[in-house]
Design a protein around this motif. Structure first.
Motif, short mmCIF file in Angstrom:
data_model
loop_
_atom_site.label_atom_id
_atom_site.label_comp_id
_atom_site.label_asym_id
_atom_site.label_seq_id
_atom_site.Cartn_x
_atom_site.Cartn_y
_atom_site.Cartn_z
N PRO A 254 0.73 -1.16 0.00
CA PRO A 254 0.10 -0.02 0.06
C PRO A 254 0.83 1.18 -0.02
O PRO A 254 1.90 1.17 0.75
N ALA A 255 0.58 2.41 -0.79
CA ALA A 255 1.24 3.48 -0.95
C ALA A 255 1.20 4.38 0.54
O ALA A 255 1.98 4.93 0.69
N PHE B 209 12.35 3.77 -2.79
CA PHE B 209 11.52 3.81 -1.83
C PHE B 209 11.03 5.15 -1.40
O PHE B 209 11.95 6.02 -1.53
N ASP B 210 9.91 5.28 -0.85
CA ASP B 210 9.44 6.62 -0.20
C ASP B 210 9.54 6.47 1.34
O ASP B 210 8.64 6.41 2.11
N GLY B 211 10.71 6.28 1.88
CA GLY B 211 11.05 6.26 3.31
C GLY B 211 11.29 4.96 3.80
O GLY B 211 11.24 3.95 2.91
N PRO B 212 11.52 4.61 4.96
CA PRO B 212 11.89 3.29 5.48
C PRO B 212 10.62 2.09 5.79
O PRO B 212 11.08 0.92 5.85
N ALA B 213 9.39 2.76 5.33
CA ALA B 213 8.40 1.58 5.84
C ALA B 213 8.34 0.47 4.88
O ALA B 213 8.26 -0.79 5.64
N ALA B 214 8.40 0.44 3.74
CA ALA B 214 8.47 -0.52 2.67
C ALA B 214 9.46 -1.75 2.98
O ALA B 214 9.15 -2.72 3.10
N PRO B 215 11.08 -1.08 3.02
CA PRO B 215 11.83 -2.16 3.17
C PRO B 215 11.75 -2.62 4.74
O PRO B 215 12.43 -3.81 4.78
N THR C 95 3.23 0.67 11.20
CA THR C 95 2.52 -0.52 10.87
C THR C 95 3.51 -1.38 10.17
O THR C 95 3.36 -2.58 10.14
N ALA C 96 4.54 -1.12 9.42
CA ALA C 96 5.55 -1.79 8.87
C ALA C 96 6.36 -2.53 9.87
O ALA C 96 6.61 -3.74 9.86
N TRP C 97 6.51 -1.92 11.09
CA TRP C 97 7.09 -3.02 12.05
C TRP C 97 6.06 -4.07 12.68
O TRP C 97 6.48 -5.17 13.25
N LYS C 98 4.58 -3.71 12.58
CA LYS C 98 3.94 -4.58 13.06
C LYS C 98 3.64 -5.76 12.15
O LYS C 98 3.75 -7.08 12.41
#
Length: 259
Positions: free
Chosen positions: A18-19, A138-144, A25-28
């Motif tokens: 999700p964009a 990436f647009d920040g660290p969430a996706a990786p 949320t990514a850590w969850k």
């Protein structure tokens, strides 16, 4: 989201996240994926720290360290300096020459570099193969973070007691590496590229870990690889990559890639 990522990992295929994915949320998602991998019989063996090399932050769109688990099925401890690595199941794999620590005591956030050194049993040169199910911009660290910290494989060379180094923080920061593909030089790097040195990167990461994932800690017996000393380079089946280090304590490595 965790189920979709685990399926992509198992099948070696890309997917779209999700964009509006945010870091919390990514850590969850990461925690849920770890729970499932443990339930499926995988054993965590340590950690990778990513994006400690400030020089590559603008290229990838991530401007802070991330981290993810290293597993029993992704870790290879070499006895020599030559390894054969399968790229099967990896998506857009890239190679990163790194410095790896193995722990004899639990390191704690807030320790200085001398205190951290006392927790370390061994140091080694390693090569991490990173990959991405979601693309390399990436647009920040969430996706990786959600994407397993981008970890694919970790190949660790001969382990050396950290006590072999006088002033290990300075020595490892000054360490230089030359990276070649099929005999042709591709890149050069230095230990200082990873947040001013591998021990400095470790110290910075432990603080960030305590802040972002409280309750999660590094344990004795685990290893941590501290980030790439060069850019991350695309790799393909049939290639042979070699590293040469300028410190006699640590061995360069040769990795041959298979399908």
């Amino acid at each position: 989201m965790a189920e979709a990522l685990l399926a992509a990992r198992a099948q070696g295929r890309p997917l779209v996240l999700p964009a509006d994915l945010d870091l919390a949320t990514a850590w969850k998602v990461s925690a849920l994926s770890e729970q499932r991998l443990r339930a499926d019989g995988r054993t965590p063996r340590g950690w990778k720290i990513g994006f400690t090399n400030r020089g590559i932050w603008p290229r990838y769109g991530v401007h802070q360290p991330i981290w993810g688990r290293v597993w029993d099925d992704t870790l290879t401890l070499l006895e020599g300096t030559v390894g054969e690595v399968s790229l099967a199941g990896l998506v857009e794999p890239r190679l990163e020459p790194e410095i790896v620590f193995g722990f004899q005591r639990d390191p704690q956030p807030g320790m200085d570099e001398g205190e951290l050194a006392a927790c370390i049993d061994w140091v080694a040169h390693g090569i991490e193969i990173v990959h991405t199910h979601v693309g390399w911009r990436f647009d920040g660290p969430a996706a990786p973070v959600a994407d397993f910290g981008l970890h694919g494989r970790l190949i660790v060379g001969p382990r050396v007691p950290l006590q072999a180094f006088t002033r290990p923080a300075a020595k490892l920061a000054a360490l230089g590496v030359v990276l070649t593909r099929d005999g042709v030089e591709r890149d050069r790097g230095q230990g200082a590229n990873v947040l001013d040195g591998p021990l400095s990167a470790l110290r910075t990461w432990l603080t960030a870990m305590a802040d972002q994932t409280p309750g999660v800690r590094v344990r004795a017996g685990e290893c941590v690889t501290t980030g790439t000393l060069t850019d991350a380079w695309p790799v393909a089946v049939g290639e042979t990559w070699t590293t040469r280090l300028d410190d006699d304590h640590l061995s360069g490595l040769t990795v041959q890639f298979t399908g």
